[in-house]
Design a protein around this motif. Structure first.
Motif, short mmCIF file in Angstrom:
data_model
loop_
_atom_site.label_atom_id
_atom_site.label_comp_id
_atom_site.label_asym_id
_atom_site.label_seq_id
_atom_site.Cartn_x
_atom_site.Cartn_y
_atom_site.Cartn_z
N LEU A 160 0.84 -1.19 0.00
CA LEU A 160 0.00 0.00 0.00
C LEU A 160 0.88 1.25 0.00
N ARG A 163 -3.85 6.07 0.40
CA ARG A 163 -5.27 5.79 0.65
C ARG A 163 -6.02 7.10 0.48
N GLU A 164 -6.95 7.14 -0.47
CA GLU A 164 -7.67 8.37 -0.76
C GLU A 164 -9.17 8.16 -0.67
N THR A 206 -14.65 -0.06 -6.74
CA THR A 206 -14.84 0.64 -5.47
C THR A 206 -16.04 1.58 -5.54
N SER A 244 -11.30 9.37 -6.83
CA SER A 244 -10.50 9.55 -5.62
C SER A 244 -10.24 11.02 -5.37
N TYR A 266 -12.93 4.33 0.52
CA TYR A 266 -11.56 4.70 0.15
C TYR A 266 -11.08 3.91 -1.05
N GLN A 268 -7.65 2.48 -2.45
CA GLN A 268 -6.32 2.17 -1.93
C GLN A 268 -5.37 1.93 -3.10
N HIS A 269 -4.30 2.75 -3.15
CA HIS A 269 -3.32 2.64 -4.23
C HIS A 269 -2.13 1.82 -3.75
N THR A 295 4.47 3.37 3.04
CA THR A 295 3.13 2.89 3.37
C THR A 295 2.51 3.82 4.41
#
Length: 297
Positions: A160, A163-164, A206, A244, A266, A268-269, A295
């Protein structure tokens, strides 16, 4: 097997046209065809399906391609290493990203890599959604990929990096455009513009899951494989979308980002790679990535 045979094979595999491949290799088409036939004879299997109108890789050809890339890459590394000073990192790395979704993370990594390892050649492939990236990493045609997490079970490794929160993008003249925040359920009657369903896009997955959790399925009137073009279509008044929070930095004129109230979905990238990848460059790139894209806590 000769190196020039593999170079010819890669050229034809990428062009899927003997004439264009011959031009690229600065040779006539007839000698190129003879070279491919020699390689096929040496391998004992046909590598291309040929017709008067098209050229396509056979299953054997598709299996050979990532290994041909690797062999040619290793040859180039060997050539460069023969002239390299001790400790210099040389080589080639192929990395994919989705597009606008990665506009915050991709430049930070590529700039750091160019500063730290100027002799590493980066090949970037854009508009590669998570599903396609996973397949290419497993095939060996990609070394590293920006992906959405979590991944389905696979032999790949991932980490990870961001997180947006997910938010709404609406046309500037939309009744909700001036709101400080909106409840996702308020968009149940809207026309949605989204990434294609089932195409391997983590953004689409998502966003759809968030709408379902809010009590409705989005009425999708247009699908587009380019996240920035989704923003453009919203700005044109064609509908609304969910993206995002990071994409709020690059909205075209005519589109407005509105945060969601209540529980936050969220996006998650992450970065993904194959642990079995023999690339000598990849460990160095992953080390730099740890430093510039740590991370999140």
């Amino acid at each position: 097997m000769e190196i020039r045979w593999l170079e010819a094979f890669v050229a034809v595999a990428e062009e899927l046209h003997f004439g264009r491949a011959a031009t690229r290799l600065h040779m006539a088409q007839s000698p190129l065809s003879q070279t491919i036939r020699k390689l096929e004879k040496d391998m004992g299997v046909p590598l291309f399906d040929r017709s008067t109108r098209s050229v396509a890789l056979t299953p054997a050809g598709r299996s050979l391609l990532p290994h041909a890339y690797r062999a040619l890459d290793e040859l180039e590394v060997a050539r460069q290493a023969a002239h390299a000073s001790v400790g210099t990192v040389y080589g080639h790395l192929t990395m994919s990203f989705t597009g606008a979704i990665n506009h915050r993370t991709l430049p930070r990594l590529t700039r750091a890599l160019r500063r730290r390892y100027p002799d590493v050649v980066l090949s970037l492939q854009g508009r590669v959604v998570t599903g396609d990236a996973v397949a290419q990493l497993m095939q060996g045609t990609l070394d590293l990929a920006f992906v959405g997490l979590p991944l389905d079970p696979s032999p790949l490794a991932s980490r990870l990096i961001a997180r947006e929160a997910l938010g709404a993008v609406v046309p500037v003249d939309h009744p909700l455009a001036q709101r400080a925040a909106l409840d996702l359920a308020e968009l149940r009657e809207e026309d949605f513009i989204m990434m294609p369903s089932g195409g391997g896009s983590d953004l689409e997955r998502t966003a759809t899951a968030a709408c379902v959790a809010a009590g409705f399925r989005p009425r999708v009137v247009q699908t587009i494989g380019d996240p920035f073009m989704i923003l453009t279509f919203v700005a044109a008044g064609m509908g609304v979308s969910l993206v995002s929070e990071g994409m709020s930095d690059i909205l075209p004129h005519g589109a407005v980002y509105v945060p969601l109230s209540g529980p936050q979905p969220y996006l998650q990238h992450g970065l993904a790679w194959a642990p079995a990848n023999p690339s000598r460059v990849l460990p160095h790139v992953l080390e730099v990535a740890e430093q510039v894209l740590p991370t999140p806590a």
